[in-house]
Design an enzyme around this catalytic site. Structure first.
Site: not given
Lengths: 525, 525
Positions: A184, A241-242, A244, A246, A265, A302, A390
């Site tokens: 994606k 990614g974030s 939320r 993830g 991650e 990250c 973060e």
């Protein structure tokens, strides 16, 4: 090169979705041609089914075929560099040198996995020979080896448009293990994604492999990704990614009728512990190093150090002063997307209520952003939960402590992170064995006297860590061990030689390292 | 030995729950003294917290300490055999020889993991040495090794009161990796559990290790187990049992604020494919072998062959006739618990509506059960979803096929199982490469010309498989690789020698196999 703005469904350029979206120039917000047509639910279904149909063939290919595929993808990416790098620069706002370096890293990753497949020892082939005379029962002949899981859904990440995107580490490791991949694409760099997908599709078409081993879908919303991870043909998911997004993917994977492995991650503060000896001996050098690391790539890594524990001991004042000066003097940064810039500014506003900002560069106009230094006491850090989240962007939080005991309590109370860093001399480290013990349980990588923003792609790298750093601390998404996310052991009992995979045959035709009756050897039986 | 009927909470014999329950003689249903007091929520909390407190110390112990602990547990179990075996016989109804064999297996597992820890290579230690002169950037020194996850919740299984229970493979592998263990004892064999826990507690008390590395909780309901897996101090879960309970645990683990790894081994039909050559050459021998396997241990094995595909070719009639005769002549079986017997009879009733029963031994009185052979066509099997569910007990389903193509479709449509078995001669196997390809994607272990009910404890064993056989096909719960469920890699960057774990120091003081710059070696650096 003319971009088509259409997905890749098992080698066919087709997008049957209803919406069209555009890439944007990160520096100006300007719309970039062409329009990208989102994938339809039918496209998702076709891609997933083609991947499933290709999985058995792909799983059976010789290592040589996979090695050639991975190297061909790298070669095609390099050939496409004159198109890839400028488009990635426009879409991400990242400078040319960084993207050239990232392209080299991306090709290096593909070639590292090619060499891992070539060596073959990663397969963990094991042979326990029959013991027909054993009492009370004979032992059968048992042989096991790691096999691919099947189609893997890979989500491109926004902050590494090459190395963690379409042809990045997730795709490279999934293909190396023999799994078809359905990507994606991240909507922040659709043109970059199309060019990278073209490199993969070309390499696949030149091989004898079915086109279904690679597809890439477009969508600037979440429907395609949601449908993809819930598709019955998908066997595993990889995402960077974030927190939320993830966690949402983790929950989707876990709540499927047939749950599947999901490696996400997500978020990390990458705490840095400055220790007294190092602080006293070189406060200015430490401040300079930290400033370089938290502003590198506009703080959009990250592994950005977002939390720094500073003892109130000799050198603290000089360190703090230098860090404030450097922060105030930072040039404005172009953020990857206006969405990231907005989230950064909102995050600063939230923290602004706590009155922590002690230094900031002159505010910049969106989508540019400015560096900000936040400072808090240990008490304030322990009290305010927002400080444990973060914040993507060029900012860090300095937490001063005067009680070592309470600093250790704060470390013990931390959630999981990708990394933790100790800045200290040898005496500091020996005096902080208790702190190191705590951190070993909190992170995937511990550093001494460096900064976490460089992530080497090698055999010993661990880019992972306890939740919420990742969904599963038992795996890494960077380095050669990333391949282990997408395989499972299969055991063959009393199989005749002719029916065994090559990796397990007596004569060891692949020449790989195997554990034979408990001993590692490359010898034939 | 006098049993106390109380839990083990970090070395303290305490049960503060409100209910008392009793073991029952499997053969008669008679109540066995003493009463077992269930654990309270406070007991769970104390056990989990003591485990967390002990985790850091335990993780830092030298391999030698763990090796000695595992061997001491085995020695104590053997010493307690005169109490353990009779109590297990009474509670489980299993015969003495079987339980003596299971005890030997249990001690063998503990000693296998001791030898794995002693060898040390399982730790997957990796060293990528610094390349200070590398261009464009130097490479730092990177070293990684597998570290324990922390406290593991282990659920005792009813069908192996020794080998998959308190001191079974889950506990052995979790302890071997350096993780504290909190066991939830299975209520069907509380006395057996108490004696096994005593062996572990004695071994722990003789070591220098904190008592918190082992606790065992009693409960004849589900509250204690539910609270345990949701406790913030628990880092992983291991379970063997039903699909319903296993999925419930998976969902609990996945929905925690901080999800944790959950390995559940659940349900499997262990399909057997009889191939034409083998059928023609020895129909009676194959029938006899199958009957022995599906009635072994009253059909109460995870690996019982519950589904058999039979071609309508030469030998089929003789095979079927022999299997019917053997089934009808089977002596009645004592089931592990009245609950399992009831579920077996209910399962037979459900299938009874389909009119599939073709042979059965004379019905026995609960808690005894009788062997039953069910037979169906491929069409019937594909139509009736109940036939795809595991039925624990001495029964199997024979599915006849006359179209090879449709048999392959049925194989392709199967869910995940622990094992699949091929009965065939060499020509059969060569002619069925396509079937083997399908089965490799469906199971953890493939057998040729054997039966799946023996599960060897060795390096190459895989007792796992795709969902719903297990929660995560990437791991095995039997054999030396079972240790990998409970560890995660931790990377050390630029660490001075003195601050590194022994496994990663230059001089390789543990003498373990390590991957140094991509090459396996036991040499010092």
């Amino acid at each position: 090169m003319e971009l088509l703005g259409r997905s890749f469904v098992a080698g066919v350029r087709i997008s049957r979705g209803a919406t069209v979206f555009f890439g944007k120039a990160a520096a100006t917000g300007e719309r970039l041609d062409p329009g990208f047509t989102s994938s339809s639910m039918e496209d998702v279904d076709d891609a997933a089914k083609a991947a499933a149909a290709a999985a058995t063939v792909f799983a059976k290919t010789s290592p040589k075929v996979r090695v050639e595929l991975l190297r061909a993808i790298a070669a095609h990416l390099e050939k496409l560099a004159p198109d890839l790098v400028p488009r990635a620069m426009a879409e991400s706002g990242l400078p040319q040198a960084r993207l050239e370096g990232e392209l080299a890293r991306t090709c290096g990753q593909l070639r590292l996995f090619a060499s891992v497949v070539e060596d073959g020892s990663w397969q963990n082939a094991r042979i326990d020979r029959a013991l027909p005379g054993r009492k009370p029962l004979p032992r059968p002949d048992l042989r096991s080896v790691l096999m691919p899981l099947g189609p893997v859904a890979v989500f491109g990440a926004s902050n590494f448009p090459l190395a963690f995107s379409v042809a990045g580490g997730d795709t490279a490791s999934a293909l190396a293990a023999g799994n078809p991949v359905v990507v994606k694409a991240h909507p922040a760099h659709p043109g970059t994604s199309e060019i990278a997908a073209l490199a993969i599709a070309q390499a696949v078409s030149e091989s004898a492999l079915p086109a279904g081993i690679f597809s890439m879908l477009f969508d600037d919303g979440i429907a395609v990704g949601q449908q993809l991870v819930q598709h019955p043909a998908i066997e595993a998911v990889a995402f960077t990614g974030s927190h939320r997004a993830g966690r949402a993917l983790m929950d989707l994977c876990a709540s499927r009728p047939r749950p599947i492995p999901c490696f996400t991650e997500m978020s990390s503060l990458n705490p840095v512990f400055i220790l007294p000896g190092a602080l006293a001996s070189d406060p200015l050098g430490r401040a300079k190093g930290l400033h370089g690391s938290f502003t590198l790539g506009a703080g959009q890594f990250c592994t950005k150090p977002g939390l720094v524990f500073l003892p109130e001991s000799g050198g603290a004042a000089a360190f703090r002063e230098e860090l404030r000066t450097l922060t105030s003097a930072s040039a404005p940064f172009t953020m990857l997307t206006s969405g990231i810039a907005d989230a950064y500014h909102r995050g600063l506003e939230d923290r602004g209520k706590l009155d922590l900002q002690t230094a900031a560069a002159a505010p910049a106009t969106s989508p540019q952003s400015h560096a900000v230094l936040l400072e808090s006491t240990l008490e304030g850090f322990q009290r305010d939960s927002v400080l444990h989240e973060e914040l993507f962007g060029p900012t860090t939080l300095l937490v001063s402590w005067d009680s070592r005991e309470r600093m250790l309590q704060a470390a013990e109370a931390m959630e999981g992170h990708l990394t933790a860093t100790l800045l200290g001399d040898e005496a500091d480290l020996l005096a902080n064995a208790d702190l190191i013990s705590i951190l070993e349980r909190k992170v995937g990588r511990l550093l001494v006297n460096g900064f976490p923003t460089g992530v080497e792609v090698s055999h010993a790298m661990v880019h992972g860590g306890p939740y919420p750093a990742t969904s599963d601390s038992r795996f890494t998404s960077v380095g050669s061990q990333a391949i282990l996310r997408f395989v499972r052991p299969v055991c063959y009992q009393n199989f005749p030689q002719a029916a065994l995979p090559d990796s397990l045959r007596d004569e060891n035709p692949l020449g790989i390292m195997r554990l034979v009756d408990g001993e590692l050897t490359r010898e034939a039986l």
